[in-house]
Structure formats: C-alpha cells, structure tokens
Scaffold this motif. Structure first.
Motif, PDB file in Angstrom:
ATOM      1  N   GLU A  23       0.665  -1.299   0.002  1.00 32.65           N
ATOM      2  CA  GLU A  23      -0.031   0.040   0.081  1.00 32.65           C
ATOM      3  C   GLU A  23       0.762   1.230  -0.110  1.00 32.65           C
ATOM      4  OE1 GLU A  23      -3.763   1.893   2.191  1.00 32.65           O
ATOM      5  OE2 GLU A  23      -2.926   0.130   2.814  1.00 32.65           O
ATOM      6  N   GLN A  24       2.045   1.281   0.678  1.00 33.62           N
ATOM      7  CA  GLN A  24       3.067   2.377   0.696  1.00 33.62           C
ATOM      8  C   GLN A  24       3.496   2.450  -0.717  1.00 33.62           C
ATOM      9  OE1 GLN A  24       6.104   2.001   3.632  1.00 33.62           O
ATOM     10  NE2 GLN A  24       6.806   3.959   2.958  1.00 33.62           N
ATOM     11  N   GLU A  30       1.552   7.110  -6.482  1.00 32.79           N
ATOM     12  CA  GLU A  30       0.404   8.199  -6.738  1.00 32.79           C
ATOM     13  C   GLU A  30       0.667   9.661  -6.244  1.00 32.79           C
ATOM     14  OE1 GLU A  30      -4.075   9.209  -5.221  1.00 32.79           O
ATOM     15  OE2 GLU A  30      -3.551   7.446  -4.925  1.00 32.79           O
ATOM     16  N   ALA A  31       1.159   9.695  -5.329  1.00 36.28           N
ATOM     17  CA  ALA A  31       2.214  10.829  -4.932  1.00 36.28           C
ATOM     18  C   ALA A  31       3.180  11.542  -5.748  1.00 36.28           C
ATOM     19  CB  ALA A  31       2.440  10.776  -3.409  1.00 36.28           C
ATOM     20  N   ALA A  32       4.027  10.433  -6.279  1.00 33.66           N
ATOM     21  CA  ALA A  32       5.048  11.140  -7.262  1.00 33.66           C
ATOM     22  C   ALA A  32       4.403  11.329  -8.525  1.00 33.66           C
ATOM     23  CB  ALA A  32       5.915   9.564  -7.532  1.00 33.66           C
ATOM     24  N   LYS A  33       3.337  10.652  -8.885  1.00 35.34           N
ATOM     25  CA  LYS A  33       2.759  11.073 -10.195  1.00 35.34           C
ATOM     26  C   LYS A  33       2.175  12.577 -10.022  1.00 35.34           C
ATOM     27  CE  LYS A  33       1.617   6.821 -12.161  1.00 35.34           C
ATOM     28  NZ  LYS A  33       0.417   5.803 -12.456  1.00 35.34           N
ATOM     29  N   VAL A 105      12.787  -2.288   0.711  1.00 40.78           N
ATOM     30  CA  VAL A 105      13.783  -1.879   0.077  1.00 40.78           C
ATOM     31  C   VAL A 105      13.375  -1.036  -1.195  1.00 40.78           C
ATOM     32  CG1 VAL A 105      15.923  -2.024  -1.660  1.00 40.78           C
ATOM     33  CG2 VAL A 105      15.596  -3.259   0.755  1.00 40.78           C
ATOM     34  N   ARG A 106      12.404  -1.552  -1.789  1.00 40.84           N
ATOM     35  CA  ARG A 106      11.824  -0.635  -2.904  1.00 40.84           C
ATOM     36  C   ARG A 106      11.037   0.509  -2.477  1.00 40.84           C
ATOM     37  NH1 ARG A 106       7.995  -4.493  -6.161  1.00 40.84           N
ATOM     38  NH2 ARG A 106       7.279  -2.641  -6.759  1.00 40.84           N
ATOM     39  N   ALA A 107      10.389   0.402  -1.237  1.00 41.47           N
ATOM     40  CA  ALA A 107       9.669   1.442  -0.510  1.00 41.47           C
ATOM     41  C   ALA A 107      10.536   2.626   0.058  1.00 41.47           C
ATOM     42  CB  ALA A 107       8.495   0.889   0.529  1.00 41.47           C
ATOM     43  N   ALA A 108      11.628   2.191   0.494  1.00 43.10           N
ATOM     44  CA  ALA A 108      12.673   3.304   0.869  1.00 43.10           C
ATOM     45  C   ALA A 108      13.208   3.955  -0.160  1.00 43.10           C
ATOM     46  CB  ALA A 108      13.857   2.412   1.591  1.00 43.10           C
ATOM     47  N   GLN A 110      11.805   4.511  -3.238  1.00 41.16           N
ATOM     48  CA  GLN A 110      10.565   5.391  -3.510  1.00 41.16           C
ATOM     49  C   GLN A 110      10.623   6.621  -2.746  1.00 41.16           C
ATOM     50  OE1 GLN A 110       6.331   4.332  -2.935  1.00 41.16           O
ATOM     51  NE2 GLN A 110       6.297   4.537  -5.271  1.00 41.16           N
ATOM     52  N   GLN A 111      10.745   6.437  -1.459  1.00 46.89           N
ATOM     53  CA  GLN A 111      10.432   7.468  -0.360  1.00 46.89           C
ATOM     54  C   GLN A 111      11.576   8.337  -0.753  1.00 46.89           C
ATOM     55  OE1 GLN A 111      10.850   5.944   3.509  1.00 46.89           O
ATOM     56  NE2 GLN A 111       8.606   6.290   3.809  1.00 46.89           N
TER      57      GLN A 111
END
Length: 169
Positions: A23-24, A30-33, A105-108, A110-111
């Motif tokens: 979900e993150q 969505e936030a990046a777009k 790792v992918r979530a980090a 992306q953050q």
C-alpha cells in the motif's frame, strides 16, 4: 474467525507487513505522479496558473500516505518495533520474509525519490511565489499619472498621495 487463522502468527505478521508495504508503494506512486504533474505545471506557468488542481491531487495523495503512516505506527506499536524492517528481522527467516525485505527496499527507494521530487516542486513553488510577489509589488508601487482621475473623482490620484492600485480594486 479470520480466513488466515490457519497461518502461523509469524506468517500473519509478515503478510500484514507486506500489505502495508504494498500500500505504501501504491500511495507513493500516486504521490510521485501528482508531484511530477505539479512540477510540470509550475515549469510551464511560473505565474502559478492551473496549479490549484495539481495541488489538490497532491494533497489527496499525501492524505492517503498520512493515513497509512498512522496505521503503520499502530502496527509497529503492537509489534513492539521501531520500523517495519525491525519487525521483519524479529521473525524467523523465510522466503516470505525475503520478499518483504525486497518490498521494504523498494519502498525506501521510492521515499527517497519522492523527497527529491517534493524538494524540487517546493523550489519551483518558491520561484512562482517570487514571480507573483514581484508583480504585486510592481502594481502596488505604480503611481498614477497626473492625467488619471478615478471614476467620480475631481482630483488626479497622484496629487492625493495614493498609488494607482490602492483603491477601487
């Protein structure tokens, strides 16, 4: 009883962590777009024209991330861990735990990318604000000529000591 009651508690916890991370990732995408759209609008229109809709879309995405963050904090408090990675490390190694680590790792990543994009959008917003402030200051400092008389006035505005845009706006 929940459908996952036949799973071991470790597996249930890993699945809950995986669901939070997925979900993150979705909310972060969505936030990046939304940030990319806002940056594009700001680059095309330094006056800020059309930014309102982009900001609303970004606010909606950030609200979703905030709600997810609160749920994650509640999960971590219940699990007694500081981060989701710590919660995974507290569980025995398994293929599911490795998958959860890859998600983390992918979530980090992306953050970090989202933080860079937000910083860039913030800089563009500051530039747009400076552009608007400059024009507002220009308008408020513009003196009326001696020949300008406001509607219904008998005396030229400059002689009254007022600026052209101080009244009747």
């Amino acid at each position: 009883m929940p459908a996952s009651s036949n799973l071991m508690p470790e597996e249930e916890r890993l699945q809950a962590i995986a669901a939070l991370l997925k979900e993150q990732l979705l909310c972060g995408t969505e936030a990046a777009k939304a940030v990319a759209q806002l940056r594009g609008t700001l680059q095309q229109n330094p006056s800020g024209k059309g930014v309102g809709a982009d900001v609303q879309a970004l606010e909606a995405a950030l609200q979703k991330l905030g709600a997810l963050d609160r749920r994650t904090d509640a999960f971590l408090a219940a699990a007694g861990a500081k981060t989701l990675i710590d919660a995974v490390k507290a569980l025995p190694p398994s293929p599911l735990a490795e998958g959860v680590n890859r998600l983390a790792v992918r979530a980090a990543q992306q953050q970090r990318a989202l933080q860079v994009a937000v910083a860039s959008a913030k800089e563009l917003l500051e530039k747009s604000r400076g552009f608007i402030d400059f024009h507002v200051n220009l308008l408020t400092q513009t003196a009326a000529s001696d020949t300008y008389t406001p509607p219904g006035g008998t005396e030229a505005e400059l002689r009254r000591g007022r600026r052209m845009f101080d009244a009747n706006v």
